[in-house]
Design a protein around this motif. Structure first.
Motif, PDB file in Angstrom:
ATOM      1  N   PRO A  23       0.815  -1.210   0.000  1.00 19.10           N
ATOM      2  CA  PRO A  23       0.000   0.000   0.000  1.00 19.10           C
ATOM      3  C   PRO A  23       0.852   1.264   0.000  1.00 19.10           C
ATOM      4  N   PRO A  24       0.549   2.212  -0.862  1.00 21.18           N
ATOM      5  CA  PRO A  24       1.273   3.486  -0.827  1.00 21.18           C
ATOM      6  C   PRO A  24       0.866   4.300   0.388  1.00 21.18           C
ATOM      7  N   ALA A  25       1.625   5.309   0.670  1.00 18.65           N
ATOM      8  CA  ALA A  25       1.321   6.178   1.815  1.00 18.65           C
ATOM      9  C   ALA A  25      -0.102   6.714   1.689  1.00 18.65           C
ATOM     10  N   GLY A  26      -0.815   6.736   2.803  1.00 17.98           N
ATOM     11  CA  GLY A  26      -2.167   7.268   2.807  1.00 17.98           C
ATOM     12  C   GLY A  26      -3.253   6.235   2.547  1.00 17.98           C
ATOM     13  N   VAL A  27      -2.866   4.995   2.228  1.00 24.95           N
ATOM     14  CA  VAL A  27      -3.847   3.941   1.997  1.00 24.95           C
ATOM     15  C   VAL A  27      -3.733   2.944   3.139  1.00 24.95           C
ATOM     16  N   ALA A  28      -4.826   2.658   3.807  1.00 25.43           N
ATOM     17  CA  ALA A  28      -4.791   1.782   4.982  1.00 25.43           C
ATOM     18  C   ALA A  28      -4.584   0.322   4.606  1.00 25.43           C
ATOM     19  N   ALA A  29      -5.165  -0.124   3.494  1.00 25.94           N
ATOM     20  CA  ALA A  29      -5.080  -1.533   3.133  1.00 25.94           C
ATOM     21  C   ALA A  29      -5.329  -1.707   1.643  1.00 25.94           C
ATOM     22  N   ARG A  30      -4.910  -2.858   1.149  1.00 21.70           N
ATOM     23  CA  ARG A  30      -5.114  -3.203  -0.258  1.00 21.70           C
ATOM     24  C   ARG A  30      -5.369  -4.700  -0.347  1.00 21.70           C
ATOM     25  N   LEU A  31      -6.381  -5.100  -1.127  1.00 20.75           N
ATOM     26  CA  LEU A  31      -6.687  -6.504  -1.376  1.00 20.75           C
ATOM     27  C   LEU A  31      -6.369  -6.792  -2.834  1.00 20.75           C
TER      28      LEU A  31
END
Length: 75
Positions: A23-31
């Protein structure tokens, strides 16, 4: 190491995804969903290091069913 942590030992995608697509900065999570022969998912969170918040598992058949159908229909 995955088996030692009660994993199944097979999924290598969480490590790759964590290193390349974390996840890039500022994104809490990625699926992330990988639809290969066997489909798998990776869940990445911003909880520390590049792979610290990674979890993944196989989730079912992917393209292998379409491959078999294609072989039967078209040889």
């Amino acid at each position: 190491a995955d088996v030692a942590l009660d994993g199944h030992g097979a999924p290598l995608m969480p490590y790759f995804d964590g290193q390349v697509l974390g996840p890039p900065a500022g994104v809490a999570a990625r699926l992330l969903v990988n639809i290969g022969g066997i489909s798998n998912v990776t869940f990445l969170t911003n909880s520390g290091g590049a792979v610290a918040g990674a979890a993944g598992f196989d989730c079912g058949p992917g393209c292998m069913l379409l491959d078999q159908l294609s072989d039967r229909l078209f040889g």
